[in-house]
Scaffold this active site. Structure first.
Site, PDB file in Angstrom:
ATOM      1  N   ASP A  14       0.605  -1.253  -0.072  1.00 26.42           N
ATOM      2  CA  ASP A  14       0.135  -0.068   0.018  1.00 26.42           C
ATOM      3  C   ASP A  14       0.918   1.414  -0.038  1.00 26.42           C
ATOM      4  O   ASP A  14       0.386   2.381   0.529  1.00 26.42           O
ATOM      5  CB  ASP A  14      -1.006  -0.184   1.100  1.00 26.42           C
ATOM      6  CG  ASP A  14      -1.679  -1.240   1.308  1.00 26.42           C
ATOM      7  OD1 ASP A  14      -2.218  -1.654   0.369  1.00 26.42           O
ATOM      8  OD2 ASP A  14      -2.003  -1.926   2.418  1.00 26.42           O
ATOM      9  N   LYS A  17       2.148   2.037  -4.873  1.00 21.86           N
ATOM     10  CA  LYS A  17       2.920   1.754  -6.107  1.00 21.86           C
ATOM     11  C   LYS A  17       1.941   1.841  -7.564  1.00 21.86           C
ATOM     12  O   LYS A  17       2.454   2.223  -8.510  1.00 21.86           O
ATOM     13  CB  LYS A  17       3.190   0.202  -6.052  1.00 21.86           C
ATOM     14  CG  LYS A  17       3.959  -0.197  -5.125  1.00 21.86           C
ATOM     15  CD  LYS A  17       4.184  -1.580  -4.867  1.00 21.86           C
ATOM     16  CE  LYS A  17       3.202  -2.334  -4.551  1.00 21.86           C
ATOM     17  NZ  LYS A  17       2.721  -2.068  -3.134  1.00 21.86           N
ATOM     18  N   GLY A  41      -4.112  -4.780  -4.248  1.00 20.53           N
ATOM     19  CA  GLY A  41      -4.987  -3.802  -4.870  1.00 20.53           C
ATOM     20  C   GLY A  41      -4.441  -2.434  -4.918  1.00 20.53           C
ATOM     21  O   GLY A  41      -3.702  -1.727  -4.252  1.00 20.53           O
ATOM     22  N   HIS A  42      -4.250  -2.231  -6.257  1.00 22.38           N
ATOM     23  CA  HIS A  42      -3.363  -1.094  -6.841  1.00 22.38           C
ATOM     24  C   HIS A  42      -4.334   0.113  -7.288  1.00 22.38           C
ATOM     25  O   HIS A  42      -5.152  -0.338  -8.513  1.00 22.38           O
ATOM     26  CB  HIS A  42      -2.400  -1.579  -8.072  1.00 22.38           C
ATOM     27  CG  HIS A  42      -1.353  -2.428  -7.356  1.00 22.38           C
ATOM     28  ND1 HIS A  42      -0.412  -3.143  -8.097  1.00 22.38           N
ATOM     29  CD2 HIS A  42      -1.096  -2.744  -6.038  1.00 22.38           C
ATOM     30  CE1 HIS A  42       0.243  -3.614  -7.253  1.00 22.38           C
ATOM     31  NE2 HIS A  42       0.009  -3.622  -6.084  1.00 22.38           N
ATOM     32  N   THR A  43      -4.600   1.105  -6.705  1.00 18.82           N
ATOM     33  CA  THR A  43      -5.586   2.196  -7.045  1.00 18.82           C
ATOM     34  C   THR A  43      -5.079   3.151  -7.924  1.00 18.82           C
ATOM     35  O   THR A  43      -3.943   3.448  -7.601  1.00 18.82           O
ATOM     36  CB  THR A  43      -6.031   2.907  -5.589  1.00 18.82           C
ATOM     37  OG1 THR A  43      -6.505   1.758  -4.611  1.00 18.82           O
ATOM     38  CG2 THR A  43      -7.096   3.844  -5.791  1.00 18.82           C
ATOM     39  N   GLN A 210       2.451  -6.132  -2.862  1.00 20.34           N
ATOM     40  CA  GLN A 210       2.728  -6.234  -1.377  1.00 20.34           C
ATOM     41  C   GLN A 210       3.847  -5.310  -1.280  1.00 20.34           C
ATOM     42  O   GLN A 210       4.015  -4.359  -1.901  1.00 20.34           O
ATOM     43  CB  GLN A 210       2.560  -7.544  -0.936  1.00 20.34           C
ATOM     44  CG  GLN A 210       1.321  -8.385  -1.062  1.00 20.34           C
ATOM     45  CD  GLN A 210       1.115  -9.090  -2.268  1.00 20.34           C
ATOM     46  OE1 GLN A 210       1.857  -9.617  -2.790  1.00 20.34           O
ATOM     47  NE2 GLN A 210      -0.094  -8.899  -2.614  1.00 20.34           N
ATOM     48  N   THR A 225       3.046 -12.617   3.432  1.00 22.63           N
ATOM     49  CA  THR A 225       2.286 -13.066   2.282  1.00 22.63           C
ATOM     50  C   THR A 225       3.076 -14.392   1.951  1.00 22.63           C
ATOM     51  O   THR A 225       4.015 -14.548   2.592  1.00 22.63           O
ATOM     52  CB  THR A 225       2.034 -12.092   1.313  1.00 22.63           C
ATOM     53  OG1 THR A 225       0.906 -12.938   0.261  1.00 22.63           O
ATOM     54  CG2 THR A 225       3.314 -11.846   0.429  1.00 22.63           C
ATOM     55  N   GLY A 288     -11.179  -3.557   2.462  1.00 19.63           N
ATOM     56  CA  GLY A 288     -11.735  -2.490   3.222  1.00 19.63           C
ATOM     57  C   GLY A 288     -11.571  -2.237   4.670  1.00 19.63           C
ATOM     58  O   GLY A 288     -11.872  -1.409   5.454  1.00 19.63           O
ATOM     59  N   ARG A 289     -10.586  -3.105   4.918  1.00 15.83           N
ATOM     60  CA  ARG A 289     -10.073  -3.079   6.632  1.00 15.83           C
ATOM     61  C   ARG A 289      -9.194  -1.703   6.912  1.00 15.83           C
ATOM     62  O   ARG A 289      -8.417  -1.430   6.090  1.00 15.83           O
ATOM     63  CB  ARG A 289      -8.846  -4.392   6.881  1.00 15.83           C
ATOM     64  CG  ARG A 289      -9.987  -5.669   6.953  1.00 15.83           C
ATOM     65  CD  ARG A 289      -8.757  -6.617   7.289  1.00 15.83           C
ATOM     66  NE  ARG A 289      -7.870  -6.974   6.197  1.00 15.83           N
ATOM     67  CZ  ARG A 289      -7.003  -7.775   6.081  1.00 15.83           C
ATOM     68  NH1 ARG A 289      -6.482  -8.614   7.269  1.00 15.83           N
ATOM     69  NH2 ARG A 289      -6.236  -7.870   5.136  1.00 15.83           N
ATOM     70  N   PRO A 290      -9.403  -0.938   8.034  1.00 12.66           N
ATOM     71  CA  PRO A 290      -8.897   0.063   8.259  1.00 12.66           C
ATOM     72  C   PRO A 290      -7.168  -0.182   8.462  1.00 12.66           C
ATOM     73  O   PRO A 290      -6.782  -1.402   8.948  1.00 12.66           O
ATOM     74  CB  PRO A 290      -9.103   0.647   9.664  1.00 12.66           C
ATOM     75  CG  PRO A 290     -10.220  -0.589  10.237  1.00 12.66           C
ATOM     76  CD  PRO A 290     -10.507  -1.609   8.908  1.00 12.66           C
ATOM     77  N   LEU A 318       3.172  12.420   0.370  1.00 13.58           N
ATOM     78  CA  LEU A 318       3.840  13.476   1.284  1.00 13.58           C
ATOM     79  C   LEU A 318       2.565  14.365   1.874  1.00 13.58           C
ATOM     80  O   LEU A 318       2.690  14.804   2.839  1.00 13.58           O
ATOM     81  CB  LEU A 318       4.870  14.018   0.525  1.00 13.58           C
ATOM     82  CG  LEU A 318       5.580  15.180   1.354  1.00 13.58           C
ATOM     83  CD1 LEU A 318       6.436  14.609   2.533  1.00 13.58           C
ATOM     84  CD2 LEU A 318       6.647  16.171   0.610  1.00 13.58           C
TER      85      LEU A 318
HETATM   86  P1  IMP Z   1      -2.442 -12.953   2.241  1.00 14.56           P
HETATM   87  O1  IMP Z   1      -1.471 -12.473   1.079  1.00 14.56           O
HETATM   88  O2  IMP Z   1      -3.796 -12.778   1.659  1.00 14.56           O
HETATM   89  O3  IMP Z   1      -1.978 -14.480   2.473  1.00 14.56           O
HETATM   90  O4  IMP Z   1      -2.311 -12.078   3.507  1.00 14.56           O
HETATM   91  C1  IMP Z   1      -1.020 -12.407   4.221  1.00 14.56           C
HETATM   92  C2  IMP Z   1      -0.578 -10.893   4.789  1.00 14.56           C
HETATM   93  O5  IMP Z   1      -0.327  -9.896   3.754  1.00 14.56           O
HETATM   94  C3  IMP Z   1      -1.820 -10.019   5.300  1.00 14.56           C
HETATM   95  O6  IMP Z   1      -1.372  -9.371   6.571  1.00 14.56           O
HETATM   96  C4  IMP Z   1      -2.461  -9.122   4.519  1.00 14.56           C
HETATM   97  O7  IMP Z   1      -2.993  -7.937   4.980  1.00 14.56           O
HETATM   98  C5  IMP Z   1      -1.225  -8.574   3.803  1.00 14.56           C
HETATM   99  N1  IMP Z   1      -1.343  -8.504   2.401  1.00 14.56           N
HETATM  100  C6  IMP Z   1      -1.454  -9.145   1.215  1.00 14.56           C
HETATM  101  N2  IMP Z   1      -1.513  -8.321   0.331  1.00 14.56           N
HETATM  102  C7  IMP Z   1      -1.322  -7.107   0.600  1.00 14.56           C
HETATM  103  C8  IMP Z   1      -1.468  -5.847  -0.240  1.00 14.56           C
HETATM  104  O8  IMP Z   1      -1.584  -5.632  -1.476  1.00 14.56           O
HETATM  105  N3  IMP Z   1      -1.172  -4.841   0.526  1.00 14.56           N
HETATM  106  C9  IMP Z   1      -0.993  -4.676   1.894  1.00 14.56           C
HETATM  107  N4  IMP Z   1      -1.162  -6.007   2.622  1.00 14.56           N
HETATM  108  C10 IMP Z   1      -1.226  -7.017   2.049  1.00 14.56           C
END
Ligand code: IMP
Length: 407
Positions: A14, A17, A41-43, A210, A225, A288-290, A318
């Site tokens: 996050d 990127k 999730g790339h916005t 990630q 991950t 959607g998690r904080p 920034l």
């Molecule tokens: P998984 O990749 O779904 O197995 O999740 C493993 C960990 O990686 C968890 O803490 C997720 O929240 C985190 N995670 C996976 N993909 C992303 C991403 O694109 N951004 C931020 N955290 C991620």
């Protein structure tokens, strides 16, 4: 001399990127993803359009590049088709999207196993995205995974699904068959695709997913991950040697966030953390998690610079810090008298050393050169650059494509 440049996140994902890759992608012929799946999730925000990409590389809104989803990725077919449809509806030519035949398929039983293993962990749950990413990589390493090449051989596919999912295998097959005509036209021999491009002198932007601190080998294990997110993962994920890589650009947010469980030394559990979450819209793109929010962590950043062999960096968001009276950088970790590094991030009793900076109230959205930043913001950026120890290419100051200040 080939031109393959890696752009990857050096925190917990996050980092922004997507918007950085989008703004550089017009200079490249191919934008390639090398790992992860639709947990990413790339916005992207372009004019009135805001879209969240999960598996298709972030260069897709630029007309020039082809988009390549490499062999190190794991992909759910339903999510992929939904993303292709969403892009086609925006007028994007999705025939530019190619998938390596070595990539692995994520099936419904992987998501079910992901949920079951999180439940079994109870209070020690990892907080995964629930997309079946870990179980799909587990199957790959256990040599029972199903690749995109296998989707071309229905007899083999049926046998593998029955052996992997038992009685449910036939239902999974029945759900998969109607999707194949949508997916197979995108599948290519991934090794030939990448190497022929490099040999032809094409420019390849390799996009990380990630972040470094979520790497399965070098992140905050087990709160990671299941793929290699660091620069070395780009080589294995695309089937290229390290000698093919020219630049490794690290993308870092001007502060830190983390979604899911696990160590986060610079986390703020106070009103400043809440202010960062609100100002930065720090809520997960996929779930959607904080997001948990905290100060920029120079100890973590130096660790990430080493793991990736960064040649330069880009700072994002920034603008989110505008309005804070004081801003800190975590400059050191201590355990008692002893100075320790990021390897101690999960140790109880870890103490943080902070360096404090004056904030600024200015709106940064019109700034287009780093030299034009207000003085306190410039001082803060200079401190980030010193902490990273590599040259800065750019600072991004908002979600819009144009909101990037160059050196
Ligand atoms: P998984 O990749 O779904 O197995 O999740 C493993 C960990 O990686 C968890 O803490 C997720 O929240 C985190 N995670 C996976 N993909 C992303 C991403 O694109 N951004 C931020 N955290 C991620």
């Amino acid at each position: 001399m080939s031109t393959a440049d890696i752009f990857l996140g050096i925190q917990w994902g996050d980092e922004g990127k997507g918007r950085v890759v989008d703004s550089y992608a017009a200079d490249y012929d191919i934008v390639a993803r090398f790992g992860g799946g639709d947990n990413a999730g790339h916005t992207l925000v372009v004019g009135a359009q805001k879209l969240a990409l999960r598996i298709v590389p972030s260069g897709v809104l630029q007309e020039r590049p082809q988009l390549f989803i490499g062999g190190g990725t794991v992909i759910g077919l339903g999510g992929l088709i939904a993303e292709l449809d969403m892009l086609a509806a925006l007028g994007v030519d999705t025939s530019r999207i190619k998938i390596s035949d070595r990539a692995h398929v994520v099936f419904s039983y992987h998501a079910a196993r992901d949920a079951a293993s999180e439940t079994a962990r109870g209070a020690a749950a990892l907080g995964t995205t629930g997309r079946g990413i870990g179980p799909a990589y587990t199957d790959k390493a256990a040599r029972v995974g199903i690749t995109f090449a296998d989707l071309r051989d229905l007899g083999l596919l049926a046998a593998r699904l029955r052996s992997n999912a038992g009685d449910a295998g036939d239902a999974v097959l029945a759900a998969t068959l109607p999707l194949l005509p949508r997916v197979l036209p995108h599948v290519v021999d991934g090794v030939s695709y990448v190497h022929e491009a490099l040999e032809a002198g094409k420019r390849v932007l390799i996009e990380g997913a990630q972040g470094t601190l979520l790497d399965v080998g070098y992140g905050t294990y087990p709160f990671v991950t299941s793929s290699h997110t660091i620069a070395g993962g780009a080589c294995t994920g695309l089937g290229i040697g390290p000698t093919a890589i020219r630049r490794v650009v690290g993308i870092a947010k001007a502060y830190c966030t983390r979604v899911g469980a696990g160590p986060f030394p610079s986390e703020l559990h106070d009103a400043t953390g809440d202010a960062l979450r609100t100002a930065g819209a720090e809520f997960g793109t996929v779930t959607g998690r904080p997001r948990r929010c905290g100060w920029f962590d120079a100890v973590a950043a130096r660790y990430a610079v080493r793991l990736n062999g960064l040649t330069s960096a880009v700072i994002t968001k920034l603008d989110v810090l505008s309005g804070l009276e004081k801003i800190a950088i975590v400059s050191g970790y201590r355990l008692g008298e002893r100075e320790v590094g990021f390897e101690a991030a999960a140790q109880p009793g870890l103490q943080l050393e902070c360096q404090w900076f004056d904030g600024w109230d200015d709106d940064l959205s019109a700034v287009r050169k780093i030299a034009d930043l207000p003085k306190p913001a410039a001082r803060y950026v200079a401190a980030l650059q010193r902490a990273l120890g590599v040259p800065l290419d750019a600072v991004s100051l908002g979600p819009e494509r144009s909101s990037i200040a160059l050196v």
